[in-house]
Write a protein that holds these residues in place. Structure first.
Motif, short mmCIF file in Angstrom:
data_model
loop_
_atom_site.label_atom_id
_atom_site.label_comp_id
_atom_site.label_asym_id
_atom_site.label_seq_id
_atom_site.Cartn_x
_atom_site.Cartn_y
_atom_site.Cartn_z
N ASN A 247 11.15 40.24 42.53
CA ASN A 247 11.27 38.89 43.08
C ASN A 247 11.33 37.91 41.91
OD1 ASN A 247 11.05 36.41 44.34
ND2 ASN A 247 9.34 37.00 45.65
N GLN A 255 12.45 30.02 42.72
CA GLN A 255 13.27 30.49 43.85
C GLN A 255 12.83 31.90 44.24
OE1 GLN A 255 17.91 31.88 44.52
NE2 GLN A 255 17.34 30.84 42.66
N ARG A 257 13.96 34.98 45.23
CA ARG A 257 15.23 35.71 45.21
C ARG A 257 14.94 37.15 44.83
NH1 ARG A 257 20.35 33.29 44.23
NH2 ARG A 257 22.01 34.76 43.69
N THR A 345 16.41 31.37 48.76
CA THR A 345 17.48 31.90 47.93
C THR A 345 18.66 30.92 47.86
OG1 THR A 345 16.86 34.15 48.48
CG2 THR A 345 19.06 33.82 47.56
N LYS A 347 22.38 29.85 47.46
CA LYS A 347 23.67 30.48 47.75
C LYS A 347 24.76 29.43 47.84
CE LYS A 347 21.90 34.47 50.32
NZ LYS A 347 22.02 35.27 51.54
N GLN A 372 18.05 28.15 39.75
CA GLN A 372 18.40 29.49 39.28
C GLN A 372 17.84 29.76 37.88
OE1 GLN A 372 19.33 32.08 40.93
NE2 GLN A 372 21.55 32.20 41.01
#
Length: 413
Positions: A247, A255, A257, A345, A347, A372
Motif C-alpha cells: 500500500n 494516497q 494505492r 486512488t 486515476k 502521487q
C-alpha cells in the motif's frame, strides 16, 4: 502499566532523542520502540525509551525486530525489511537500474531518490517520453517493445551505459489483460505479447534483480493462476521470486494505492519487501499534501491550472460526499478525495479525474502529482489531458523508493 508510570508523547520522545517526530513514529512502527496506544494516540513509557536508547547504543545492528506486515490478498511467503533508518539518509551507491514501460518516470524517480543510477527507460507513449526527457538525463528509448529493433536498441543502450558491469535492477509494470484459460493451462492472447517481450529482455540482459509492478486485481485473475504463471515464468529464467501487495500510503504517499509487487533475484539472495513505515493513523492526508495549492494561482509552467466548470457542474461537484463518485455507474472516476485522510486512488478515466475535497472542481495536474508523491520540480509535458493520463498511470515515486531501498538492504547483507 501502573498508574504512576510516566507516559511520553511522540513530541516528547523526539525532543529527548533530538530526532524528528517522523523518526519516532518509524521506531514505534518497526517495533524498535515499544509504545502503548491510548485513545488512538501512541504513548511511550520512560522505561521503554531507556531500553531503546541502550539497545541503540550497544546493539545498533540488531536485526531480530518483529515487523508487522500489511494485509495481503494471499498468504504470502515474504521477508520484510526495515528501511526506515535509511529513508532520509540515502547514500548513492554503485547500483544501476533500468525501466520497461516507464511512462513518465515514477519508478525511475523513486529509484533515483534511493541512490540508484538509472541508465535507460523504454516506452511508446509520446507525451510521456516528453516528460521523461524533461526530468531525467539518462536515455529513453521511445518505440514499440514488440519490435526487434526497439528491443535491441534498449538492450544495447543499457549495455553501453553499464560498460561491462551487471545491471542491478530491471523494473516494469507490464499489461496483463491478455491472459486466458485453455483447459487447466493459462495461455496468452496477442494482447499479452508485451509480457513475453519483457521476459525476453530479462533473458538477454540478465539483471541481478527484477521488480514487476501491477494492479492488485492481477492476484484474482483466473483464480490466482495468472500470478502463479508469472512467478513460474520468471523462475524458469533462473530467479527466485517473492510477491505481495504493498500500500503506497505506508511509505509517505498521500494516497491509498495498492499494487502487486514481484521482487526476484538470480544471485542467491533472500528477496525482501519494504516493511510499512507508517500506520494508518499516521498517513499523509490530502490536506497535508495539497492544502497549500488552494491559494496558488494558475500557472501552466507548474502544471497547476484549474478546470473551468459550468455553474451547474460546480453545484453537482460540491454535493458529492467524500469518497463517493459523481456518477453511480463510474465509481472509479469523478471520485471526491477525502480531505483529512490519505486520498483514494488517483486515476484518469476517460477524462474523469478526482474531485477536489473543498472546492467545486476536479483536481489540477500538480495536485494529482502531489498525491502521487512526485516532487514539485518534476514537470509534466503534453496537453493537460495527456499529463493527467501520465500521472494516473504512474508508479508513485515514494513507493518505488521504498522498493529500491529494500533491494539495497538485501545487497548490503
Amino acid at each position: 502499566m501502573d498508574n504512576n508510570t510516566q507516559l511520553l508523547r511522540i513530541e516528547d520522545v523526539a525532543t529527548k532523542l533530538n530526532v524528528s517526530q517522523k523518526s519516532v513514529r518509524r521506531y514505534i512502527h518497526s517495533g524498535k520502540l515499544l509504545s502503548n496506544k491510548i485513545g488512538g494516540v501512541h504513548r511511550v513509557e520512560e522505561s521503554a525509551l531507556e531500553y531503546f536508547v541502550q539497545k541503540s547504543l550497544f546493539a545498533p545492528e540488531i536485526e531480530d525486530i518483529e515487523i508487522i506486515p500489511p494485509k495481503s490478498t494471499k498468504t504470502d511467503s515474504i521477508n520484510w525489511v526495515d528501511i526506515s533508518d535509511e529513508w532520509d539518509n540515502t547514500q548513492k551507491l554503485d547500483l544501476t537500474s533500468a525501466d520497461l514501460f516507464c511512462g513518465a518516470g515514477g519508478m525511475a524517480k523513486g529509484f533515483e531518490m534511493a541512490g540508484f543510477n538509472q541508465v535507460c527507460g523504454l516506452d511508446w507513449f509520446k507525451e510521456a517520453g516528453m516528460t521523461y526527457r524533461e526530468n531525467f538525463s539518462h536515455p529513453l528509448i521511445e518505440g514499440d517493445i514488440t519490435k526487434r529493433e526497439v528491443k535491441d536498441k534498449f538492450i544495447n543502450t543499457v549495455k553501453e551505459k553499464l560498460k561491462g558491469k551487471n545491471l542491478t535492477v530491471l523494473s516494469g509494470g507490464f499489461p496483463c489483460q491478455g491472459f486466458s484459460m485453455s483447459g487447466n493451462r493459462v495461455v496468452e492472447d496477442p494482447r499479452n505479447s508485451l509480457y513475453k517481450d519483457m521476459l525476453e529482455i530479462i533473458k538477454e540482459l540478465q539483471p541481478e534483480f527484477i521488480v514487476a509492478e501491477n494492479v492488485k486485481g492481477l492476484r484474482s485473475m483466473l483464480k490466482g493462476k495468472v500470478e502463479d504463471k508469472i512467478r513460474t515464468d520468471i523462475e524458469s529464467l533462473g530467479y527466485k521470486v517473492n510477491v505481495t501487495v504493498l500500500n503506497s500510503a505506508d511509505y509517505y504517499v498521500p494516497q491509498k494505492r495498492e499494487r502487486v509487487i514481484f521482487i526476484a533475484n538470480r544471485i542467491g539472495k533472500k528477496n525482501q519487501h519494504p516493511a510499512p513505515i507508517l500506520e494508518s493513523d499516521s498517513y499523509i492526508t490530502t490536506k497535508e499534501a495539497i492544502g497549500d495549492l488552494v491559494k496558488v494561482k494558475d500557472n501552466p509552467k507548474f502544471n497547476h491550472v484549474r478546470t473551468k466548470h459550468s455553474d451547474d457542474m460546480k453545484e453537482r461537484l460540491a454535493k458529492v460526499p467524500e469518497g463517493k463518485s459523481l456518477y453511480d455507474k463510474y465509481s472509479d472516476s469523478w471520485k471526491k478525495c477525502p480531505w483529512n485522510e490519505a486520498s483514494c486512488t488517483i486515476k484518469e478515466n476517460h477524462g474523469g479525474v478526482n474531485i477536489h475535497p473543498i472546492e467545486p472542481r476536479v483536481i489540477t495536474v500538480r495536485e494529482m502529482a502531489r498525491l502521487q508523491s512526485f516532487p514539485d520540480d518534476f514537470i509534466f509535458k503534453g496537453t493537460k489531458s495527456k499529463q493527467m493520463v501520465q500521472i494516473g498511470n504512474a508508479v508513485p515515486p515514494l513507493l518505488a523508493k521504498a522498493i529500491a531501498l529494500s533491494i539495497k538492504q538485501t545487497l548490503k547483507k
